[in-house]
Design an enzyme around this catalytic site. Structure first.
Site, short mmCIF file in Angstrom:
data_model
loop_
_atom_site.label_atom_id
_atom_site.label_comp_id
_atom_site.label_asym_id
_atom_site.label_seq_id
_atom_site.Cartn_x
_atom_site.Cartn_y
_atom_site.Cartn_z
N HIS A 49 -19.34 -12.72 10.69
CA HIS A 49 -18.54 -13.16 11.83
C HIS A 49 -19.27 -12.85 13.13
O HIS A 49 -19.84 -11.78 13.28
CB HIS A 49 -17.20 -12.43 11.86
N MET A 106 -20.73 -8.25 4.86
CA MET A 106 -19.55 -8.46 5.70
C MET A 106 -19.79 -8.07 7.15
O MET A 106 -18.91 -7.45 7.75
CB MET A 106 -18.41 -7.56 5.19
N PRO A 107 -20.92 -8.42 7.70
CA PRO A 107 -21.14 -7.90 9.06
C PRO A 107 -20.26 -8.62 10.09
O PRO A 107 -19.85 -9.76 9.91
CB PRO A 107 -22.62 -8.21 9.34
N VAL A 108 -20.00 -7.88 11.17
CA VAL A 108 -19.33 -8.45 12.34
C VAL A 108 -20.24 -8.18 13.54
O VAL A 108 -20.64 -7.04 13.76
CB VAL A 108 -17.95 -7.80 12.58
#
Lengths: 64, 64, 64, 64, 64, 64
Positions: free
Chosen positions: F40, F1-3
């Site tokens: 994202h 889930m990196p941003v």
């Protein structure tokens, strides 16, 4: 309601942070008409392997 | 694709965070038509000497 | 002294933001014992060409 | 003077971060005409109980 | 390599920002031993309907 | 889930951003084992009077 976030290397003492928070708050009041009561200063401290400049991590730099 | 970042003092339990993530996600879906599947909640926890209000660090405040 | 930052697409009305700020504040008080008086909700709105998922900009996606 | 912030789960090695900082810097130079000398990459690492998707904390997910 | 981010209401003049950037940089050098050459100050300006305190948007507050 | 958040001067075209989002996503998958589906990239663009280095605003610099 300003929020000022400081991102820097780990290693400053509580006393350095104390003076820094005071000085930044003073700067915000003097230069930006901020209301100090609602002014937050948030400090984020980073390890040497979590920050890079020019593509080189802090752990690999010799100039810091 | 919203991202919600929560910055607060250290000290909440995993169960509090579990309920908080659920409630914030619910608020985003109800009030902002967010798609929950792509909604991220990120929690940042701060030590008492890394946050100041009115120029005074958390470690030096008596009202928290 | 929590700060909650919401990052989402542009386009919500002031009334949606009004309800969202209220609901998130309520969630923080209920789930994380936050003091509402010192709780800030900051909203950042993004254009479709300033956000990508899976390497594809919002302007090029068909599922949003 | 770009700043690129990477937020991800804890657990990457220094060597992975080294390669990541280099590759992101390269992408910024190639695609966005950035000057690498003034380009910062900041890495924030998160615990499993400090990130949720779809309202479910990382500690409670089975797909990560 | 510090980065200082200021989040505040819209409306300060370029000259106010000029003085603010200078004063914050000075504070970082004096109090936190920062190297000014690599110090960035980033300013984010917010509309009254993109910031709430105590669950109430800036557009609905009478005290700002 | 990196941003991944990119903060840079205003002025890149949509096509530059398109290539940048793709290249950064590729870097995250190759170097940090990221799952692209949940990755994202957020772009923040800044005016010349909202960013300073060495205490000098972009509008006052001659080297950018």
């Amino acid at each position: 309601m300003p929020v000022v976030t400081v991102q820097m290397w780990k290693g400053r003492s509580t006393d350095q942070k104390r003076k820094l928070a005071k000085a930044i708050t003073h700067a915000m009041v003097e230069c930006a008409d901020a209301n100090p009561e609602a002014l937050h200063v948030i400090i984020q401290e980073y390890e040497l392997d979590n920050w890079a400049r020019a593509g080189v991590l802090g752990v690999d730099r010799t100039d810091i």
